[in-house]
Design a protein around this motif. Structure first.
Motif, PDB file in Angstrom:
ATOM      1  N   PRO A 256      39.097 -22.079   0.872  1.00  0.00           N
ATOM      2  CA  PRO A 256      39.981 -21.967   2.039  1.00  0.00           C
ATOM      3  C   PRO A 256      40.570 -23.302   2.494  1.00  0.00           C
ATOM      4  CG  PRO A 256      38.011 -20.672   2.403  1.00  0.00           C
ATOM      5  CD  PRO A 256      37.802 -21.448   1.133  1.00  0.00           C
ATOM      6  N   THR A 257      39.838 -24.394   2.324  1.00  0.00           N
ATOM      7  CA  THR A 257      40.368 -25.688   2.747  1.00  0.00           C
ATOM      8  C   THR A 257      41.433 -26.204   1.784  1.00  0.00           C
ATOM      9  OG1 THR A 257      38.542 -26.801   1.608  1.00  0.00           O
ATOM     10  CG2 THR A 257      38.267 -26.336   3.956  1.00  0.00           C
ATOM     11  N   ASP A 258      41.455 -25.690   0.558  1.00  0.00           N
ATOM     12  CA  ASP A 258      42.490 -26.109  -0.391  1.00  0.00           C
ATOM     13  C   ASP A 258      43.861 -25.580   0.021  1.00  0.00           C
ATOM     14  OD1 ASP A 258      40.698 -27.491  -1.937  1.00  0.00           O
ATOM     15  OD2 ASP A 258      40.439 -25.887  -3.429  1.00  0.00           O
ATOM     16  N   ALA A 259      43.905 -24.548   0.810  1.00  0.00           N
ATOM     17  CA  ALA A 259      45.184 -23.986   1.250  1.00  0.00           C
ATOM     18  C   ALA A 259      45.924 -24.940   2.180  1.00  0.00           C
ATOM     19  CB  ALA A 259      44.954 -22.658   1.947  1.00  0.00           C
ATOM     20  N   LEU A 260      45.210 -25.884   2.773  1.00  0.00           N
ATOM     21  CA  LEU A 260      45.840 -26.815   3.708  1.00  0.00           C
ATOM     22  C   LEU A 260      46.274 -28.121   3.045  1.00  0.00           C
ATOM     23  CD1 LEU A 260      43.448 -26.298   6.738  1.00  0.00           C
ATOM     24  CD2 LEU A 260      45.624 -25.169   6.279  1.00  0.00           C
ATOM     25  N   LYS A 261      45.976 -28.291   1.782  1.00  0.00           N
ATOM     26  CA  LYS A 261      46.341 -29.523   1.083  1.00  0.00           C
ATOM     27  C   LYS A 261      47.801 -29.468   0.631  1.00  0.00           C
ATOM     28  CE  LYS A 261      41.693 -30.505  -0.567  1.00  0.00           C
ATOM     29  NZ  LYS A 261      40.836 -30.643  -1.736  1.00  0.00           N
ATOM     30  N   TRP A 262      48.440 -30.620   0.661  1.00  0.00           N
ATOM     31  CA  TRP A 262      49.847 -30.700   0.274  1.00  0.00           C
ATOM     32  C   TRP A 262      50.031 -30.407  -1.213  1.00  0.00           C
ATOM     33  CZ3 TRP A 262      54.485 -30.007   1.661  1.00  0.00           C
ATOM     34  CH2 TRP A 262      55.533 -30.456   0.892  1.00  0.00           C
ATOM     35  N   GLU A 263      49.085 -30.765  -2.045  1.00  0.00           N
ATOM     36  CA  GLU A 263      49.214 -30.535  -3.482  1.00  0.00           C
ATOM     37  C   GLU A 263      49.321 -29.039  -3.796  1.00  0.00           C
ATOM     38  OE1 GLU A 263      46.564 -32.418  -2.278  1.00  0.00           O
ATOM     39  OE2 GLU A 263      47.520 -34.357  -2.636  1.00  0.00           O
ATOM     40  N   THR A 264      48.616 -28.229  -3.069  1.00  0.00           N
ATOM     41  CA  THR A 264      48.687 -26.783  -3.274  1.00  0.00           C
ATOM     42  C   THR A 264      50.081 -26.267  -2.952  1.00  0.00           C
ATOM     43  OG1 THR A 264      46.360 -26.614  -2.650  1.00  0.00           O
ATOM     44  CG2 THR A 264      47.642 -24.577  -2.634  1.00  0.00           C
ATOM     45  N   TRP A 265      50.631 -26.713  -1.851  1.00  0.00           N
ATOM     46  CA  TRP A 265      51.970 -26.281  -1.453  1.00  0.00           C
ATOM     47  C   TRP A 265      53.039 -26.830  -2.388  1.00  0.00           C
ATOM     48  CZ3 TRP A 265      52.568 -22.286   1.500  1.00  0.00           C
ATOM     49  CH2 TRP A 265      51.524 -21.928   2.349  1.00  0.00           C
ATOM     50  N   GLN A 266      52.828 -28.044  -2.875  1.00  0.00           N
ATOM     51  CA  GLN A 266      53.782 -28.607  -3.835  1.00  0.00           C
ATOM     52  C   GLN A 266      53.775 -27.791  -5.125  1.00  0.00           C
ATOM     53  OE1 GLN A 266      55.874 -31.216  -3.093  1.00  0.00           O
ATOM     54  NE2 GLN A 266      56.864 -30.635  -5.006  1.00  0.00           N
ATOM     55  N   HIS A 267      52.607 -27.361  -5.553  1.00  0.00           N
ATOM     56  CA  HIS A 267      52.494 -26.525  -6.749  1.00  0.00           C
ATOM     57  C   HIS A 267      53.189 -25.169  -6.537  1.00  0.00           C
ATOM     58  CE1 HIS A 267      50.803 -24.974 -10.459  1.00  0.00           C
ATOM     59  NE2 HIS A 267      50.305 -23.935  -9.780  1.00  0.00           N
TER      60      HIS A 267
ATOM     61  N   ILE B 231      40.918 -13.651  -0.240  1.00  0.00           N
ATOM     62  CA  ILE B 231      41.606 -12.718  -1.131  1.00  0.00           C
ATOM     63  C   ILE B 231      41.818 -13.358  -2.502  1.00  0.00           C
ATOM     64  CG2 ILE B 231      43.733 -11.409  -1.483  1.00  0.00           C
ATOM     65  CD1 ILE B 231      43.881 -11.146   1.570  1.00  0.00           C
ATOM     66  N   GLY B 232      42.234 -14.631  -2.507  1.00  0.00           N
ATOM     67  CA  GLY B 232      42.389 -15.355  -3.770  1.00  0.00           C
ATOM     68  C   GLY B 232      41.056 -15.927  -4.214  1.00  0.00           C
ATOM     69  N   ASP B 233      41.109 -16.746  -5.251  1.00  0.00           N
ATOM     70  CA  ASP B 233      39.862 -17.309  -5.780  1.00  0.00           C
ATOM     71  C   ASP B 233      39.697 -18.788  -5.450  1.00  0.00           C
ATOM     72  OD1 ASP B 233      39.074 -14.925  -6.895  1.00  0.00           O
ATOM     73  OD2 ASP B 233      40.109 -15.285  -8.793  1.00  0.00           O
ATOM     74  N   GLY B 234      40.448 -19.310  -4.495  1.00  0.00           N
ATOM     75  CA  GLY B 234      40.360 -20.729  -4.175  1.00  0.00           C
ATOM     76  C   GLY B 234      39.462 -20.991  -2.983  1.00  0.00           C
TER      77      GLY B 234
ATOM     78  N   VAL C 275      46.817 -18.061   6.044  1.00  0.00           N
ATOM     79  CA  VAL C 275      46.925 -18.751   4.750  1.00  0.00           C
ATOM     80  C   VAL C 275      45.535 -19.065   4.205  1.00  0.00           C
ATOM     81  CG1 VAL C 275      47.618 -20.947   3.696  1.00  0.00           C
ATOM     82  CG2 VAL C 275      49.218 -19.697   5.124  1.00  0.00           C
ATOM     83  N   MET C 276      44.649 -19.499   5.069  1.00  0.00           N
ATOM     84  CA  MET C 276      43.298 -19.826   4.612  1.00  0.00           C
ATOM     85  C   MET C 276      42.549 -18.575   4.148  1.00  0.00           C
ATOM     86  SD  MET C 276      42.147 -22.727   7.341  1.00  0.00           S
ATOM     87  CE  MET C 276      40.583 -23.037   6.572  1.00  0.00           C
ATOM     88  N   ILE C 277      42.690 -17.486   4.870  1.00  0.00           N
ATOM     89  CA  ILE C 277      42.023 -16.246   4.456  1.00  0.00           C
ATOM     90  C   ILE C 277      42.645 -15.712   3.170  1.00  0.00           C
ATOM     91  CG2 ILE C 277      41.692 -13.816   5.098  1.00  0.00           C
ATOM     92  CD1 ILE C 277      41.291 -14.800   7.982  1.00  0.00           C
ATOM     93  N   GLY C 278      43.957 -15.761   3.097  1.00  0.00           N
ATOM     94  CA  GLY C 278      44.625 -15.277   1.899  1.00  0.00           C
ATOM     95  C   GLY C 278      44.291 -16.099   0.665  1.00  0.00           C
ATOM     96  N   PHE C 279      44.212 -17.402   0.817  1.00  0.00           N
ATOM     97  CA  PHE C 279      43.942 -18.267  -0.322  1.00  0.00           C
ATOM     98  C   PHE C 279      42.465 -18.293  -0.679  1.00  0.00           C
ATOM     99  CE2 PHE C 279      43.585 -22.352  -2.566  1.00  0.00           C
ATOM    100  CZ  PHE C 279      44.663 -22.272  -3.417  1.00  0.00           C
ATOM    101  N   GLY C 280      41.600 -18.278   0.337  1.00  0.00           N
ATOM    102  CA  GLY C 280      40.170 -18.428   0.075  1.00  0.00           C
ATOM    103  C   GLY C 280      39.432 -17.122  -0.123  1.00  0.00           C
TER     104      GLY C 280
END
Length: 87
Positions: free
Chosen positions: A68-79, A63-66, A56-61
């Protein structure tokens, strides 16, 4: 060469016939495991969870433009869940 094979098979047969029966001894085979089965199961589950978090961290940070530590936040998953739910 055929005679050699024939004699060889006779020797085997003669050995079996002349061998004395051994007394029945019980041999107990105990296998000592380095890691118990319950520890193996826990280790596999922990490795799967670690691989999922790293994925998830590699995919979000990366491959994506975010970040990597944002992938572990609850707000990201809620979105993400809100987008999937149609909100």
């Amino acid at each position: 060469m055929a005679e050699l094979k024939k004699n060889f098979s006779f020797r085997k047969k003669a050995k079996k016939d002349t061998a004395e029966p051994t007394s029945p001894k019980k041999t107990w085979w105990v296998q000592i495991r380095l890691f118990p089965i319950w520890l193996r199961i826990v280790l596999v589950i922990a490795l799967i969870a670690l691989a999922a978090v790293l994925g998830v961290m590699i995919g979000f940070g990366v491959i994506g433009d975010g970040s990597p530590t944002d992938a572990l936040k609850w707000e990201t998953w809620q979105h993400i869940l809100d987008i999937m739910g149609g909100k």
